[in-house]
Design a protein around this motif. Sequence first.
Motif, PDB file in Angstrom:
ATOM      1  N   ASP A  28     -20.458  -8.839   5.332  1.00  0.00           N
ATOM      2  CA  ASP A  28     -20.400  -9.328   3.944  1.00  0.00           C
ATOM      3  C   ASP A  28     -18.944  -9.518   3.500  1.00  0.00           C
ATOM      4  OD1 ASP A  28     -23.116  -9.327   3.816  1.00  0.00           O
ATOM      5  OD2 ASP A  28     -23.296  -7.442   2.717  1.00  0.00           O
ATOM      6  N   ALA A  29     -18.103  -8.547   3.888  1.00  0.00           N
ATOM      7  CA  ALA A  29     -16.684  -8.637   3.503  1.00  0.00           C
ATOM      8  C   ALA A  29     -16.036  -9.860   4.144  1.00  0.00           C
ATOM      9  CB  ALA A  29     -15.949  -7.364   3.912  1.00  0.00           C
ATOM     10  N   CYS A  30     -16.346 -10.095   5.412  1.00  0.00           N
ATOM     11  CA  CYS A  30     -15.727 -11.232   6.101  1.00  0.00           C
ATOM     12  C   CYS A  30     -16.219 -12.556   5.517  1.00  0.00           C
ATOM     13  CB  CYS A  30     -16.011 -11.159   7.601  1.00  0.00           C
ATOM     14  SG  CYS A  30     -15.080  -9.834   8.394  1.00  0.00           S
ATOM     15  N   LEU A  31     -17.485 -12.563   5.135  1.00  0.00           N
ATOM     16  CA  LEU A  31     -18.027 -13.778   4.514  1.00  0.00           C
ATOM     17  C   LEU A  31     -17.287 -14.063   3.203  1.00  0.00           C
ATOM     18  CD1 LEU A  31     -20.277 -15.770   5.188  1.00  0.00           C
ATOM     19  CD2 LEU A  31     -21.805 -14.446   3.745  1.00  0.00           C
ATOM     20  N   ARG A  32     -17.086 -12.992   2.460  1.00  0.00           N
ATOM     21  CA  ARG A  32     -16.369 -13.134   1.182  1.00  0.00           C
ATOM     22  C   ARG A  32     -14.923 -13.587   1.446  1.00  0.00           C
ATOM     23  NH1 ARG A  32     -17.661 -11.353  -3.938  1.00  0.00           N
ATOM     24  NH2 ARG A  32     -19.539 -10.352  -3.134  1.00  0.00           N
ATOM     25  N   ALA A  33     -14.308 -12.993   2.463  1.00  0.00           N
ATOM     26  CA  ALA A  33     -12.928 -13.358   2.792  1.00  0.00           C
ATOM     27  C   ALA A  33     -12.847 -14.819   3.228  1.00  0.00           C
ATOM     28  CB  ALA A  33     -12.409 -12.447   3.902  1.00  0.00           C
ATOM     29  N   TRP A  34     -13.837 -15.214   4.006  1.00  0.00           N
ATOM     30  CA  TRP A  34     -13.891 -16.590   4.507  1.00  0.00           C
ATOM     31  C   TRP A  34     -13.878 -17.574   3.344  1.00  0.00           C
ATOM     32  CZ3 TRP A  34     -13.716 -16.872   9.724  1.00  0.00           C
ATOM     33  CH2 TRP A  34     -13.902 -18.106  10.329  1.00  0.00           C
ATOM     34  N   LYS A  35     -14.668 -17.241   2.325  1.00  0.00           N
ATOM     35  CA  LYS A  35     -14.789 -18.149   1.173  1.00  0.00           C
ATOM     36  C   LYS A  35     -13.514 -18.182   0.334  1.00  0.00           C
ATOM     37  CE  LYS A  35     -19.786 -17.675   0.682  1.00  0.00           C
ATOM     38  NZ  LYS A  35     -20.822 -16.820   0.078  1.00  0.00           N
ATOM     39  N   SER A  36     -12.759 -17.089   0.348  1.00  0.00           N
ATOM     40  CA  SER A  36     -11.561 -17.054  -0.506  1.00  0.00           C
ATOM     41  C   SER A  36     -10.277 -17.030   0.326  1.00  0.00           C
ATOM     42  CB  SER A  36     -11.596 -15.849  -1.443  1.00  0.00           C
ATOM     43  OG  SER A  36     -12.594 -14.963  -1.150  1.00  0.00           O
ATOM     44  N   TRP A  37     -10.360 -17.571   1.511  1.00  0.00           N
ATOM     45  CA  TRP A  37      -9.225 -17.524   2.432  1.00  0.00           C
ATOM     46  C   TRP A  37      -7.962 -18.104   1.798  1.00  0.00           C
ATOM     47  CZ3 TRP A  37      -8.633 -14.584   6.382  1.00  0.00           C
ATOM     48  CH2 TRP A  37      -7.651 -14.846   7.330  1.00  0.00           C
ATOM     49  N   LEU A  38      -8.147 -19.142   0.967  1.00  0.00           N
ATOM     50  CA  LEU A  38      -6.974 -19.810   0.380  1.00  0.00           C
ATOM     51  C   LEU A  38      -6.217 -18.906  -0.591  1.00  0.00           C
ATOM     52  CD1 LEU A  38      -8.426 -23.390  -0.215  1.00  0.00           C
ATOM     53  CD2 LEU A  38      -6.885 -22.635   1.596  1.00  0.00           C
ATOM     54  N   GLU A  39      -6.900 -17.838  -1.024  1.00  0.00           N
ATOM     55  CA  GLU A  39      -6.221 -16.904  -1.943  1.00  0.00           C
ATOM     56  C   GLU A  39      -5.188 -16.049  -1.223  1.00  0.00           C
ATOM     57  OE1 GLU A  39      -9.121 -14.510  -3.942  1.00  0.00           O
ATOM     58  OE2 GLU A  39     -10.241 -16.263  -4.629  1.00  0.00           O
ATOM     59  N   LEU A  40      -5.301 -15.974   0.095  1.00  0.00           N
ATOM     60  CA  LEU A  40      -4.366 -15.158   0.864  1.00  0.00           C
ATOM     61  C   LEU A  40      -3.054 -15.922   1.025  1.00  0.00           C
ATOM     62  CD1 LEU A  40      -3.902 -12.582   2.542  1.00  0.00           C
ATOM     63  CD2 LEU A  40      -4.748 -13.816   4.519  1.00  0.00           C
ATOM     64  N   ARG A  41      -2.021 -15.425   0.350  1.00  0.00           N
ATOM     65  CA  ARG A  41      -0.759 -16.156   0.327  1.00  0.00           C
ATOM     66  C   ARG A  41       0.094 -15.877   1.563  1.00  0.00           C
ATOM     67  NH1 ARG A  41      -1.541 -19.255  -3.839  1.00  0.00           N
ATOM     68  NH2 ARG A  41      -2.304 -18.303  -5.727  1.00  0.00           N
ATOM     69  N   ASP A  42      -0.050 -14.679   2.119  1.00  0.00           N
ATOM     70  CA  ASP A  42       0.826 -14.300   3.228  1.00  0.00           C
ATOM     71  C   ASP A  42      -0.050 -13.749   4.354  1.00  0.00           C
ATOM     72  OD1 ASP A  42       2.604 -13.209   4.981  1.00  0.00           O
ATOM     73  OD2 ASP A  42       3.710 -12.030   3.484  1.00  0.00           O
ATOM     74  N   ILE A  43      -0.033 -14.402   5.497  1.00  0.00           N
ATOM     75  CA  ILE A  43      -0.907 -14.010   6.598  1.00  0.00           C
ATOM     76  C   ILE A  43      -0.583 -12.588   7.081  1.00  0.00           C
ATOM     77  CG2 ILE A  43       0.538 -14.939   8.466  1.00  0.00           C
ATOM     78  CD1 ILE A  43      -3.272 -15.240   8.262  1.00  0.00           C
TER      79      ILE A  43
END
Lengths: 155, 230
Positions: A28-43
Amino acid sequence: MRAYSADLYRFAYWLCRDRHVAEDLVQDACLRAWKSWLELRDIALARAWLMTIVRNEYARGFARKRNETTLDEIDEAQLPSIPSFEAGLETAQIVALLPETYREPLLLQVLGGFSCAEIAGMLGTSEGAVMTRLTRARQALRQQYTDSIHRRTGR
Amino acid sequence: MSCLDFRREKLAEPRRRLSEVAQAHMDGCPACAAFAREVDDSERALDRALQTPVPEGLADRIIFRSRRPRPAWRVWALAASIVLSIALGFFLGVSRNAPDVYARLAIEHVVMEPESLSTVRNADPEAFRAAVRSFGGSMNELPGKIRYIRLCPVEDGFGWHIVFETPDGSLATLILVPGKRMPRIETASAGGWSALARPIRGGYYAIVAPTAAATSSFDKMLRERVAWDA
């Protein structure tokens, strides 16, 4: 995602202590992360970001009681009542017995490798509070560890 | 830096390099150097303990699921697990008001943790002796060969779940529950299991075995070999 899945799973497992629930949490967490990936500014922050999402998923679905209190309201003296059960406890069981307020920073430090300052940021509390919780969590672990050594050596 | 400050720093961030001032303190303080070694040892034990096996194919499943919605079988599996839980409740009939509630809870505990009967885990007689001591008792002789000891969630806290191989080769489960007062001995049978719960000074214990005769026999041996009110 492959690089972090094991750490995320172990973190989830030690939060909920159920392997099936842990896998669902990570998915569930990864699915959520997948959807908001663009919010991650710094890899470079991906690991901390993903672990925070796992924690939030856990808090959302599996630990509603958390909402009744905040981390800073919890009495620092509420470590588990270990003395009556001290002997024979394994490290894993001590970790499982730690109140969540102590267990979370310990898991983030050991499994995530984060510093006290980073953990404070993730948990939304002060660095001093994190240090206190880590110190107390380790005092409980250390007590168990030395007790088990003494039992084995008969000292 | 004082010894207390050093220990706080070491306990809070044991995996980081010590600050210069902490390193200088440790170099001149044998007690704190020994403390640091102990902390490092327990950190290694902690690392080992937290290395839970990760399910095979987890990363593949995460990636697969990110491209597809949760498949229907998972919904059915969830529904099935709920039905099973309800069925188990009916099957065991555990009601908080029943006169044999503690005996039935013990059977439920064993049914819900079947691996305890097929796994050898933490089978340390000293751990059992310590658990008995924590109930104010003392052990004269083991009531069988210990196969499994685990601290498990029970009502309102944690209790010991211990599995013995008895002298006749059968398995008997002993559950030690601290703090809970029960007024009298209880017995119950359900699902092919028989249980007996008996009050002791620090709480109560429950024995679960395949037959009432086996439960009673283990209870007798346990009382002969362990002085619960020592």
